[in-house]
Write a protein that holds these residues in place. Sequence first.
Motif, PDB file in Angstrom:
ATOM      1  N   PRO A 138       0.668  -1.279   0.098  1.00  0.00           N
ATOM      2  CA  PRO A 138      -0.021  -0.164   0.276  1.00  0.00           C
ATOM      3  C   PRO A 138       1.176   0.958  -0.236  1.00  0.00           C
ATOM      4  O   PRO A 138       1.592   1.916   0.395  1.00  0.00           O
ATOM      5  CB  PRO A 138      -1.318  -0.109   0.827  1.00  0.00           C
ATOM      6  CG  PRO A 138      -0.144  -1.231   2.109  1.00  0.00           C
ATOM      7  CD  PRO A 138       0.381  -2.132   1.050  1.00  0.00           C
ATOM      8  N   VAL A 175      -1.404   2.370  -5.744  1.00  0.00           N
ATOM      9  CA  VAL A 175      -2.498   1.808  -5.365  1.00  0.00           C
ATOM     10  C   VAL A 175      -3.509   2.334  -6.010  1.00  0.00           C
ATOM     11  O   VAL A 175      -3.457   3.769  -5.252  1.00  0.00           O
ATOM     12  CB  VAL A 175      -2.592   0.857  -4.437  1.00  0.00           C
ATOM     13  CG1 VAL A 175      -1.266   0.137  -4.535  1.00  0.00           C
ATOM     14  CG2 VAL A 175      -2.171   2.389  -3.281  1.00  0.00           C
ATOM     15  N   THR A 216      -5.150   4.686  -0.944  1.00  0.00           N
ATOM     16  CA  THR A 216      -3.889   3.578  -0.466  1.00  0.00           C
ATOM     17  C   THR A 216      -4.909   2.727   1.164  1.00  0.00           C
ATOM     18  O   THR A 216      -4.652   1.826   1.566  1.00  0.00           O
ATOM     19  CB  THR A 216      -2.672   4.779   0.677  1.00  0.00           C
ATOM     20  OG1 THR A 216      -2.287   5.049  -0.289  1.00  0.00           O
ATOM     21  CG2 THR A 216      -1.876   3.797   0.701  1.00  0.00           C
ATOM     22  N   ARG A 217      -5.580   4.086   2.312  1.00  0.00           N
ATOM     23  CA  ARG A 217      -5.778   3.248   2.744  1.00  0.00           C
ATOM     24  C   ARG A 217      -6.931   2.412   2.802  1.00  0.00           C
ATOM     25  O   ARG A 217      -7.273   1.197   3.077  1.00  0.00           O
ATOM     26  CB  ARG A 217      -7.076   4.130   4.275  1.00  0.00           C
ATOM     27  CG  ARG A 217      -6.284   5.012   4.822  1.00  0.00           C
ATOM     28  CD  ARG A 217      -6.693   5.744   5.651  1.00  0.00           C
ATOM     29  NE  ARG A 217      -7.509   6.770   5.543  1.00  0.00           N
ATOM     30  CZ  ARG A 217      -7.295   8.061   4.841  1.00  0.00           C
ATOM     31  NH1 ARG A 217      -6.082   8.214   4.746  1.00  0.00           N
ATOM     32  NH2 ARG A 217      -8.313   9.124   4.307  1.00  0.00           N
ATOM     33  N   HIS A 261      -6.929   0.626  -0.097  1.00  0.00           N
ATOM     34  CA  HIS A 261      -6.100  -1.083  -0.348  1.00  0.00           C
ATOM     35  C   HIS A 261      -5.789  -1.591   0.654  1.00  0.00           C
ATOM     36  O   HIS A 261      -6.360  -2.524   0.522  1.00  0.00           O
ATOM     37  CB  HIS A 261      -5.185   0.514  -1.029  1.00  0.00           C
ATOM     38  CG  HIS A 261      -4.242  -1.413  -1.727  1.00  0.00           C
ATOM     39  ND1 HIS A 261      -4.754  -1.866  -2.737  1.00  0.00           N
ATOM     40  CD2 HIS A 261      -2.974  -2.092  -1.538  1.00  0.00           C
ATOM     41  CE1 HIS A 261      -3.746  -2.889  -2.806  1.00  0.00           C
ATOM     42  NE2 HIS A 261      -2.372  -2.670  -2.222  1.00  0.00           N
ATOM     43  N   GLU A 262      -5.298  -1.097   1.089  1.00  0.00           N
ATOM     44  CA  GLU A 262      -4.682  -1.482   2.794  1.00  0.00           C
ATOM     45  C   GLU A 262      -6.180  -2.495   3.390  1.00  0.00           C
ATOM     46  O   GLU A 262      -6.008  -3.429   3.623  1.00  0.00           O
ATOM     47  CB  GLU A 262      -4.621  -0.730   3.773  1.00  0.00           C
ATOM     48  CG  GLU A 262      -3.463  -1.363   5.538  1.00  0.00           C
ATOM     49  CD  GLU A 262      -3.261  -0.606   5.830  1.00  0.00           C
ATOM     50  OE1 GLU A 262      -3.067  -0.574   7.270  1.00  0.00           O
ATOM     51  OE2 GLU A 262      -2.228   0.260   5.102  1.00  0.00           O
TER      52      GLU A 262
END
Length: 104
Positions: free
Chosen positions: A14, A19, A33-34, A36-37
């Motif tokens: 991430p 991403v 990003t959050r 994706h994580e």
Amino acid sequence: MSAEFPLAIFAKAPLPGQVKTRLIPALGIEGATRLHERLLRHTLATAVATTPAHHITLWTALDHTHPLFLELARRYPIELRAQPEATWVNACIMPWRRCPGPGC
């Protein structure tokens, strides 16, 4: 119900801006990003709920020692492997060639 076959999961680390890039206009770089994580965490939790963790290989990309990957490997006894640095097609085919059976 538990599956007794190998399972391969492919994931990028991430890294902001690398991403979920199509969602950046709507969510911003950090939001994408959050997301994706969270999706990776959810994917692994679902996988472990249906497949023994020792049958799961997480094939990583971008930063193979990213703290999230290491955390997930500690939480679940999954195997981490780096995706081959090659074309996208080769990166998808190579893990299957190294696989001991269907699904890994």
